[in-house]
Design an enzyme around this catalytic site. Sequence first.
Site, mmCIF file in Angstrom:
data_model
loop_
_atom_site.group_PDB
_atom_site.id
_atom_site.type_symbol
_atom_site.label_atom_id
_atom_site.label_comp_id
_atom_site.label_asym_id
_atom_site.label_seq_id
_atom_site.Cartn_x
_atom_site.Cartn_y
_atom_site.Cartn_z
ATOM 1 N N HIS A 240 0.818 -1.227 0.000
ATOM 2 C CA HIS A 240 0.000 0.000 0.000
ATOM 3 C C HIS A 240 0.850 1.275 0.000
ATOM 4 O O HIS A 240 0.581 2.224 -0.733
ATOM 5 C CB HIS A 240 -0.882 0.020 1.251
ATOM 6 C CG HIS A 240 -1.699 -1.217 1.447
ATOM 7 N ND1 HIS A 240 -2.884 -1.433 0.782
ATOM 8 C CD2 HIS A 240 -1.509 -2.305 2.239
ATOM 9 C CE1 HIS A 240 -3.396 -2.595 1.162
ATOM 10 N NE2 HIS A 240 -2.578 -3.149 2.042
HETATM 11 C C1 BDR Z 1 -1.719 0.292 5.808
HETATM 12 O O1 BDR Z 1 -1.648 -0.420 7.049
HETATM 13 C C2 BDR Z 1 -0.344 -0.862 7.293
HETATM 14 O O2 BDR Z 1 -0.324 -2.154 7.769
HETATM 15 C C3 BDR Z 1 0.428 -0.695 6.012
HETATM 16 O O3 BDR Z 1 1.765 -0.368 6.302
HETATM 17 C C4 BDR Z 1 -0.294 0.427 5.310
HETATM 18 O O4 BDR Z 1 0.222 1.690 5.696
HETATM 19 C C5 BDR Z 1 -2.649 -0.459 4.887
HETATM 20 O O5 BDR Z 1 -3.916 -0.565 5.451
#
Ligand code: BDR
Length: 315
Positions: A240
Amino acid sequence: MARKVIIDCDPGLDDAMALCMALFDPRLDVLAVTAVGGNCSPAQATRNVQAIIEQLDPPRWPRLGTASAPDDGLPVDGRYLHGSDGLGDSDFEVAELHHPHPSEKLICDEIRAQPEGVVTILALGPLTNVARAFARDPELPSLVGQVVMMGGAVAGPGNITPTAEFNMYCDPNAAQAIFRSHSTKTLVPLDVTNRVVLSYDLFNRLPDELSKVGRFLRKILPPAFRGYRQQFGLEGIHVHDAVALVAVTQPELFTTEEMAGDVEVTGELTTGATVFDRRGVPAWRNNMDVAVDMRTDAVIETIIQGLNDAARREG
Ligand code: BDR
Ligand code: CA
């Protein structure tokens, strides 16, 4: 001229991947990397930020900010996907920081030290630090150029509860404060970031172990493949935060829409859910741009290319 950014993050594998790209990208001037609790505890996130910089040894070291707990504590963490230390059980050694700078103070100082509207905050974790910085210096929302946030969901479900995305859920009050602040904001939600899956084939296209970036990524990422298979039945991992970084460096790959968004802070089943007024005749005022679409293949290629370029630029 390189774009000045502060990267606020909770490393986290995808945070780490975004840092690998950003720290060697000549289009960016990374002023500071500030740690926040989320995927792991605030203390671990602080160690991880330091470990990443030490492992990668970029040409210009950013200033580092230390994390502290959100006011209501962290309701959850991401160790089930990111490993016991947030970096794939790598347990990197770090030297003790002699002059720790609290993340929220560093954010304020760095923005104040630059001309108005010049600094972008790229928020890759819960919004604890950014909200504290805005509370500490109420002029900050108008002094910062843009806040680009990875988080939330518009049309799809959450990823930590049926309705909430992880970063929003970890500190919904902070997220709400940022959504309601008078700053220029772009949200990069799950709707687009979920479309990128780092498969084994893509993993094999990462830089090789002769480079620091390659060595680092090939150490931290493999355990996550098992976690994603067990949790989601997915043959690959979501990255993400790397997608959110591309939204800063190559915004032309994204389609954005102006929206009116807020965050639920008290719902029994919906705490941390992002809510958008998408009625035919909305009553809320638009307060952010939201990435609603992207050229997915081009974003994936940009990430792979960005990591290989980073390895080449190590020097
Ligand atoms: C987000 O949550 C975290 O676990 C990841 O690093 C990302 O920033 C995705 O939902
Ligand atoms: Ca993150």
